[in-house]
Design an enzyme around this catalytic site. Structure first.
Site, PDB file in Angstrom:
ATOM      1  N   ASP A 120      -0.819   7.708   0.562  1.00 15.46           N
ATOM      2  CA  ASP A 120      -1.681   5.878   0.984  1.00 15.46           C
ATOM      3  C   ASP A 120      -1.636   7.187   2.701  1.00 15.46           C
ATOM      4  OD1 ASP A 120      -1.761   5.211  -1.645  1.00 15.46           O
ATOM      5  OD2 ASP A 120       0.284   4.786  -1.621  1.00 15.46           O
ATOM      6  N   GLU A 121      -1.851   7.147   3.781  1.00 21.18           N
ATOM      7  CA  GLU A 121      -1.755   7.919   5.251  1.00 21.18           C
ATOM      8  C   GLU A 121      -2.959   7.492   5.532  1.00 21.18           C
ATOM      9  OE1 GLU A 121      -1.191  10.708   3.260  1.00 21.18           O
ATOM     10  OE2 GLU A 121       0.459  11.262   3.379  1.00 21.18           O
TER      11      GLU A 121
ATOM     12  N   LYS B  38      -6.090   8.341   3.809  1.00 17.08           N
ATOM     13  CA  LYS B  38      -7.238   9.355   3.648  1.00 17.08           C
ATOM     14  C   LYS B  38      -8.803   9.853   4.086  1.00 17.08           C
ATOM     15  CE  LYS B  38      -4.211  11.402   0.899  1.00 17.08           C
ATOM     16  NZ  LYS B  38      -3.109  10.499   0.794  1.00 17.08           N
ATOM     17  N   GLY B  39      -8.582   8.385   3.002  1.00 17.63           N
ATOM     18  CA  GLY B  39      -9.711   7.531   2.387  1.00 17.63           C
ATOM     19  C   GLY B  39     -10.871   7.698   3.717  1.00 17.63           C
TER      20      GLY B  39
ATOM     21  N   GLY C 143      -5.512   6.913  -5.024  1.00 19.10           N
ATOM     22  CA  GLY C 143      -6.449   5.580  -4.739  1.00 19.10           C
ATOM     23  C   GLY C 143      -6.761   5.694  -2.936  1.00 19.10           C
ATOM     24  N   HIS C 144      -7.529   5.508  -2.522  1.00 16.19           N
ATOM     25  CA  HIS C 144      -8.063   5.526  -1.213  1.00 16.19           C
ATOM     26  C   HIS C 144      -9.291   5.077  -0.797  1.00 16.19           C
ATOM     27  CE1 HIS C 144      -7.546  10.053  -1.466  1.00 16.19           C
ATOM     28  NE2 HIS C 144      -6.516   9.899  -1.514  1.00 16.19           N
TER      29      HIS C 144
ATOM     30  N   GLN D 246      -3.045  11.954  -2.288  1.00 12.78           N
ATOM     31  CA  GLN D 246      -1.189  12.381  -2.220  1.00 12.78           C
ATOM     32  C   GLN D 246      -0.939  12.954  -0.741  1.00 12.78           C
ATOM     33  OE1 GLN D 246      -2.510  13.583  -5.392  1.00 12.78           O
ATOM     34  NE2 GLN D 246      -2.756  11.687  -5.823  1.00 12.78           N
TER      35      GLN D 246
ATOM     36  N   ALA E  96      -2.808   0.700  -3.723  1.00 12.49           N
ATOM     37  CA  ALA E  96      -4.826   0.389  -3.726  1.00 12.49           C
ATOM     38  C   ALA E  96      -4.333   0.138  -5.418  1.00 12.49           C
ATOM     39  CB  ALA E  96      -4.910   1.778  -3.081  1.00 12.49           C
TER      40      ALA E  96
ATOM     41  N   GLY F 248      -0.916  -1.762  -7.054  1.00 13.77           N
ATOM     42  CA  GLY F 248      -0.146  -2.978  -7.128  1.00 13.77           C
ATOM     43  C   GLY F 248       1.571  -2.616  -6.980  1.00 13.77           C
TER      44      GLY F 248
ATOM     45  N   ARG G 184       5.485  -0.774  -2.017  1.00 14.50           N
ATOM     46  CA  ARG G 184       5.407   0.555  -1.180  1.00 14.50           C
ATOM     47  C   ARG G 184       6.768  -0.078  -0.523  1.00 14.50           C
ATOM     48  NH1 ARG G 184      -0.397   1.191   1.233  1.00 14.50           N
ATOM     49  NH2 ARG G 184      -1.181   1.669  -1.161  1.00 14.50           N
TER      50      ARG G 184
END
Ligand code: GDP
Ligand code: IMO
Ligand code: MG
Length: 423
Positions: free
Chosen positions: A13-14, A16-17, A40-41, A221, A296, A299, A302
């Site tokens: 979740d950095e 990337k997308g 989830g991007h 990931q 993403a 829900g 984090r």
């Protein structure tokens, strides 16, 4: 031509997308090499927001070819939902998407097994996304998996054999489940999958490279979730590191060019497992609130903490990162001071490397830097950066011995600032 790889350096979740979408105009081909719908991007542009799970993040920019490589695990039902939603929102993809015949299929019983294994682990559970990722990769390595190419020949036989095996395990675990509806939906999605370009993607990609096409590999990931190098056993079941792009696409190591390492200006993690810089106080809550740190797809909340340079140096090392991309600095805009973990204290001893066992007694050693108290989200050029933010970037580059090539200051495609442009 060389292949560039873009991957996460933390626990996923950095961002990337978003960055793949930003970089897509510079490439001909975007290819996912591992993971599956556990990803989830998120992409945001022109007031729209999309979350991609199995489809590469290059799908929105022009006529680029997007490839789902052999290293990916694919759930036809989730894929169908994702693809149909894209088509419905005016983003046709059939002509532009290639899917490897060697990618493994996630069966409805894999999902049931994922849930059963987690339930059996009790408090030691991994906190998986429940998408059947682990059981599918287990079948792949066990040489009992069903692949995308199998839907074209003798599928019924292969599917039933795998299902029967899974059901025997589920019975032995005394796990109650009902896949009747899910199986119907899944089997109809298999028919839908047949209408796509199912290819030997290693041939396609190498032919493209021979024809001077440029390729960007999209990781899912993050490095700290890698099955070999992550915080095992609290990891995913694939190689998220750069080498995964070679095995997950059939690209030889000597073709790898730049390796873009994506990192947040702080750190998050979803699911169980060690997280040395985790904050349980108001600061952690502030990071979660301002950063909207909720999964993403699921829900799920984090977990949040300060940036961990010990873990990042390790990630940079195992991936051979050539350029860093710093995400979500804007989340720190209102902080008076910002902390960065530069070492760990383990049993009273200070260490500056990522140890074998991070589960117990690892205490972060921090340095504190002044905050910048400026709204970064409106900035469009690095010349506008406040002095304290420049000092923060200099500090990170020096510690991590890697240049920060892009700074992202908001979720939108446009909120991305490139540096070192004159080179
Ligand atoms: P991925 O899995 O690495 O693609 O990342 P996710 O999409 O799961 O999570 C990143 C989240 O941060 C998404 O909601 C993005 O829209 C958002 N995001 C990305 N870059 C930035 C940024 O620079 N600032 C802020 N505030 N949000 C960002
Ligand atoms: P993206 O690509 C964050 C985590 C899960 C769990 C562990 C194993 O969006 O960054 P799995 O379902 O893979 O067996 O779960 O890995 N996880 C992620 N965390 N981002 C992801 O993907 C993740 N994919 C898996 O929460 O802790
Ligand atoms: Mg994500």
């Amino acid at each position: 031509m060389k292949v560039d790889v873009l991957l996460g350096l933390q626990w996923g979740d950095e961002g990337k997308g978003k960055v793949v979408d930003v970089l897509t105009p510079r490439y001909d081909v975007i290819a996912r090499f591992q993971g599956g719908p556990n990803a989830g991007h998120t992409l945001e542009f022109e007031g729209e927001k999309y979350v991609l799970r199995s489809i590469p993040s290059g799908i929105f920019q022009g006529d680029k070819i997007n490839i789902i490589g052999n290293g990916v695990v694919l759930d036809p039902a989730l894929f169908k939902a994702e693809a149909e939603a894209l088509e419905a929102s005016g983003h046709p993809l059939k002509e532009r998407l290639y899917i490897s015949k060697k990618a493994h299929l996630i069966l409805p019983t894999h999902r049931a097994l994922d849930a059963a294994y987690e339930a059996a682990k009790g408090s030691g559970k991994v906190g998986t996304t429940g998408k059947g990722i682990g059981p599918t990769y287990t079948d792949k390595v066990n040489r009992t998996g069903v692949r995308v190419g199998d839907i074209l020949h003798h599928f019924e036989e292969k599917y039933q054999a795998a299902k029967a095996r899974h059901e025997a395990i589920l019975r032995s675990l005394q796990y109650e489940y009902d896949i009747t509806e899910a199986e119907k939906e899944w089997l109809s999605a298999v028919e839908y999958l047949k209408t796509f370009n199912l290819v030997d993607s290693e041939h396609e990609i190498n032919r493209m490279l021979k024809n001077e096409k440029t390729v960007l590999c999209e990781g899912a990931q993050g490095t700290m979730l890698d099955v070999d190098f992550g915080s095992y056993p609290f990891v995913t079941s694939s190689n998220t590191v750069c080498a995964g792009a070679c095995t997950g696409l059939g690209i030889s190591p000597n073709k790898i060019g730049d390796v873009y390492g994506i990192m947040k200006a702080y750190c998050t993690r979803v699911g169980s497992g060690p997280f040395p810089t985790e904050l349980f106080d108001e600061t952690g809550k502030k990071l979660r609130d301002i950063g909207h740190e909720y999964g993403a797809v699921t829900g799920r909340e984090r977990r949040c903490g300060w940036v961990d340079l010990v873990a990042l140096k390790y990630a940079i090392m195992v991936n051979g990162v050539t350029q860093l991309i710093l995400m979500k600095s804007d989340v720190l805009d209102t902080f008076d001071t910002i902390k960065a973990c530069v070492a760990y204290k383990v049993n009273g001893e200070i260490i500056d490397y990522f140890p074998y066992d991070v589960t117990e007694g690892v205490e972060p050693v921090y340095v504190e830097l002044p905050g910048w108290q400026t709204d970064l989200t409106k900035l469009t050029d690095e010349n506008e950066f406040p002095e304290e933010f420049n000092a923060y970037l200099d500090f990170l580059e020096e510690e991590l011995e890697t240049p920060i090539k892009f700074v992202s200051v908001g979720p939108d495609r446009k909120q991305t600032i490139e540096r070192y442009t004159e080179e």
